[in-house]
Design a protein around this motif. Structure first.
Motif, PDB file in Angstrom:
ATOM      1  N   ILE A   1       5.788  13.925 -52.948  1.00 55.09           N
ATOM      2  CA  ILE A   1       6.037  14.450 -51.598  1.00 55.09           C
ATOM      3  C   ILE A   1       5.981  15.969 -51.686  1.00 55.09           C
TER       4      ILE A   1
ATOM      5  N   THR B   1      11.330  16.277 -46.412  1.00 47.82           N
ATOM      6  CA  THR B   1      11.159  15.806 -47.790  1.00 47.82           C
ATOM      7  C   THR B   1      12.255  14.809 -48.154  1.00 47.82           C
TER       8      THR B   1
ATOM      9  N   TRP C   1      11.669  10.860 -48.992  1.00 45.35           N
ATOM     10  CA  TRP C   1      12.078  10.464 -50.346  1.00 45.35           C
ATOM     11  C   TRP C   1      13.115   9.345 -50.296  1.00 45.35           C
ATOM     12  N   SER C   2      14.108   9.490 -49.413  1.00 43.74           N
ATOM     13  CA  SER C   2      15.173   8.485 -49.309  1.00 43.74           C
ATOM     14  C   SER C   2      14.615   7.143 -48.847  1.00 43.74           C
TER      15      SER C   2
ATOM     16  N   LYS D   1      12.648   5.527 -51.654  1.00 42.03           N
ATOM     17  CA  LYS D   1      13.590   5.051 -52.672  1.00 42.03           C
ATOM     18  C   LYS D   1      14.194   3.711 -52.258  1.00 42.03           C
TER      19      LYS D   1
ATOM     20  N   THR E   1      10.640   5.749 -56.452  1.00 44.12           N
ATOM     21  CA  THR E   1      11.258   7.072 -56.559  1.00 44.12           C
ATOM     22  C   THR E   1      10.149   8.110 -56.692  1.00 44.12           C
ATOM     23  N   ALA E   2       9.853   8.770 -55.603  1.00 43.84           N
ATOM     24  CA  ALA E   2       8.754   9.740 -55.579  1.00 43.84           C
ATOM     25  C   ALA E   2       9.188  11.064 -56.201  1.00 43.84           C
ATOM     26  N   ASP E   3       8.217  11.803 -56.722  1.00 45.55           N
ATOM     27  CA  ASP E   3       8.459  13.186 -57.117  1.00 45.55           C
ATOM     28  C   ASP E   3       8.456  14.048 -55.853  1.00 45.55           C
ATOM     29  N   CYS E   4       9.166  15.165 -55.908  1.00 42.92           N
ATOM     30  CA  CYS E   4       9.187  16.099 -54.777  1.00 42.92           C
ATOM     31  C   CYS E   4       8.788  17.486 -55.259  1.00 42.92           C
TER      32      CYS E   4
ATOM     33  N   GLN F   1      19.870  14.636 -51.055  1.00 44.66           N
ATOM     34  CA  GLN F   1      19.513  13.420 -51.788  1.00 44.66           C
ATOM     35  C   GLN F   1      20.704  12.749 -52.461  1.00 44.66           C
TER      36      GLN F   1
END
Length: 693
Positions: A84, A96, A100-101, A104, A109-112, A314
């Motif tokens: 993201i 973001t 991301w949440s 998840k 679980t994406a990278d940011c 987060q």
């Protein structure tokens, strides 16, 4: 005060306004406000006052949303590595965190990645794309950025990276070539609401994904998602000053409820810390979000890295949320100190060069100004002087600047006409950024001010009120009924009213003199009025004087009882009091010119001099070097302003005091006390000897 009102008294008495008042049991002023804002029919008023989640437009009305969903769903199923790519302001950070949440919750679980404001600047960087490829990223989802990154996303394609862009900024003539470009501002997008924030577009993406994943109807999906992410959506929307109308009105109404319940521990901790130990019992409002939460989220990116703000949103740990909240509060305090320092230095530059008074566009520069703060200061100066303002921070041979403008002047157009003097520039009508060589700054200042007058705003500020009220209309019923307009903000502002010729009946300091409360009287009615941020010691008005004022009307709750309260936005002396002051000023100047009448009654006595000097020494010790004459009078017992002015002049003549009257107001004194160890004979004052005859 030059003031325009949007609603005439004739409209207030019109049949159409009376019809709305009768149908809804509203006071006439509220009915006129609704009509003035375009809500005429019962259906329109109902939709505005009681917006429903079921009325939200389908996310699939956004161009390319079907393509975005078609690419992301297989990525979720196949557990692909997703990045993201966001932005460092509150809108980008909340977008973001929201995406991301949601991912998840679906097992991914994406990278940011949020770019660094100082080393990278706004937007997508080619180096970041190469790094993503090296880490095995397969899909990039942008939020609040990407719409102008044609070159960078072409690079992504050559690297074999798939990209879905979600953004809300203005588009250029060419769109990026990628899997999907979701942006309501696309010229070919027929989505009915163009006012979404970056986090709003990200929300539409997750609602579209959820509809496809669950096969539920959109109303059910929106109700569930807003109960999970409505606080993020509200924070980003309010922080980015998006219009609080239509769709955004629904989001913010729902999100404010969620902020009160405290779903996300980091955000709950930040809210508690921002409000302090004396947490208000009232519900969270747009003001709470805009003035307490948003500045602290933004402070992370302004003063260092936005990563800490993202982590706060987060985290699921109350302990970590508390620690991160404290860190963001310290960042915000640092930002406030830096802002105050730059503002003071900018004002000193303006006052040190008389030629700035003739400039219609203010361009100021200095070594080492903090790049993350100069935009805020530019906004304050533009607001104060009613002129477009650009502040430039110098480092080496280059300067990076940030500009703000009042309505009526397109800042980007001004820069475009001088692009030959700039290294880079960009932005929109009221806010812009630029880079320029140090040596060209004086030339740029001249060039900006050489543009034709139509490109800038006038120097005399015109204030705007929606309606002028009579005292009898300022009732508790009206103040209470105005809550129907909430949530108020950009596009749905809290109504600003005008009241003329209100006499100051009393003056009270609040919070140890940091704020001021006025008791105003007109036509036999009295009202409490608050001047937040106005130190009582610097109040340039006296009891008995009359004011014209712009204000919001509110309800003050105390011990279960409600009363009308005015929140003053701006105030100026009424014409009658201005005339009286001019006469007072001329009388005093006549004494000083020696062509006025000798007046024994205006001669300060020994006690006047003693009390005044002791008071000035005390205030100087408390680091107060600017005071209103009325504050001095009320604390010294000196009989009237003329005696006080003469005493000040005597102190100046004999070297006991250095002072000047404030540029904006002849009732405020800025002073300093020279070190003086020798006894001073006040009788050496020529003014004092002449007045004594």
């Amino acid at each position: 005060m030059i003031c325009e009102t949007g609603i005439s008294r004739e409209l207030l008495d019109s049949e159409e306004v009376r019809k709305i008042a009768e149908e809804w049991n509203f006071p006439l002023p509220l009915s006129a406000l609704l009509l003035n804002r375009g809500y005429r029919t019962k259906e329109e008023i109902t939709a505005f006052l009681y917006p429903s989640v079921g009325e939200l437009p389908s996310p699939f009305l956004l161009k390319d949303m079907d393509k975005a969903v078609a690419r992301i769903l297989p990525a979720l199923e196949g557990k692909e590595k997703i990045l993201i790519y966001g932005d460092y302001d509150a809108d980008g950070i909340t977008a973001t965190a929201l995406l991301w949440s949601y991912l998840k919750s679906k097992g991914v679980t994406a990278d940011c990645r949020i770019p660094d404001r100082f080393s990278e600047g706004y937007g997508i960087r080619e180096e970041a794309l190469s790094e993503a490829k090296d880490r095995g990223i397969q899909l990039i989802l942008t939020v609040d950025t990407g719409i102008t990154a044609c070159k960078e996303l072409s690079k992504a394609s050559s690297l074999g990276l798939d990209v879905v862009v979600t953004d809300h900024h203005e588009c250029k003539s060419t769109l990026p070539e990628c899997c999907a470009v979701v942006n309501p501002m696309r010229p070919d997008c027929s989505y009915p609401f163009k006012g979404l924030a970056g986090v709003g577009v990200a929300y539409k993406l997750i609602s579209a994904l959820e509809c496809r994943l669950t096969d539920e109807d959109e109303k059910t999906v929106n109700e569930r998602l807003l109960s999970q992410y409505g606080d993020f959506l509200t924070l980003g929307t309010v922080a980015d000053v998006m219009p609080l109308t239509k769709e955004n009105r629904i989001y913010v109404k729902e999100g404010l409820k969620l902020l009160d319940t405290g779903v996300h521990p980091g955000l709950s901790a930040l809210l508690r810390l921002a409000q302090g130990e004396k947490r208000m019992k009232s519900a969270c409002t747009v003001t709470t979000v805009g003035y307490m939460l948003a500045p602290r989220i933004n402070a992370a990116g302004r003063m260092g890295s936005a990563e800490s703000a993202l982590r706060l949103l987060q985290t699921e740990s109350p302990l970590e949320g508390e620690a991160l909240g404290q860190f963001l509060c310290s960042c915000n305090l640092q930002r406030q100190l830096e802002e105050a320092k730059i503002y003071k230095e900018a004002e000193e530059l303006l006052h040190s060069d008389e030629s700035y008074k003739n400039d219609r566009i203010l361009l100021l520069w200095k070594e080492g100004w903090h790049q993350g703060v100069i935009g805020i200061v530019a906004s304050r100066i533009a607001e104060r002087y009613g002129k477009p303002t650009i502040l430039v921070s110098l480092e080496g041979e280059e300067g990076k600047g940030s500009g703000r403008s009042p309505e009526g002047c397109n800042l980007v157009e001004l820069l475009k006409e001088n692009e030959g003097l700039l290294l880079r520039y960009g932005g929109h009508e009221l806010a812009a950024g630029l880079s320029v060589k140090r040596e060209l700054l004086p030339t740029l200042r001249l060039a900006l001010n050489a543009l034709k007058a139509g490109k800038t705003v006038g120097t005399e500020k015109v204030f705007k009120a929606e309606l002028e009220l009579k005292p009898a209309e300022m009732t508790l019923r009206l103040a209470s009924a105005l809550s129907a307009l909430e949530p108020c903000g950009n596009g749905n502002e809290a109504p600003v009213f005008l009241l003329r010729d209100a006499e100051i009946y009393g003056i009270q300091p609040l919070s140890e003199g940091k704020h001021t409360k006025l008791i105003l009287e007109r036509e036999g009615l009295r009202f409490a009025a608050l001047l937040f941020g106005q130190p009582t010691a610097l109040l340039p008005y006296s009891e008995g004087e009359k004011l014209d004022l712009l204000f919001n009307l509110s309800v003050n709750e105390y011990k279960g009882q409600g009363s009308v309260q005015l929140l003053i936005k701006n105030a100026d002396l009424a014409a009658s009091s201005k005339k009286k002051r001019e006469a007072e000023k001329e009388e005093f100047l006549a004494f000083c010119r020696e062509d006025g009448k000798s007046a024994q009654s205006c001669v300060p006595d020994r006690l006047d001099f003693t009390r005044l000097y002791r008071f000035l020494v005390q205030q100087n010790g408390q680091k107060r070097n600017a005071l209103s004459l009325d504050w001095i009078l009320s604390n010294t017992g000196i009989e009237n302003p003329t005696i006080l002015r003469i005493a000040l002049e005597v102190f100046r003549e004999t070297g006991l005091l250095i002072f000047r009257y404030a540029e904006e107001d002849w009732r405020v004194v800025e002073f300093s006390l020279p070190r003086n160890t020798q006894k001073t004979d006040l009788e050496q004052s020529a003014l004092l000897r002449r007045l004594k005859g």
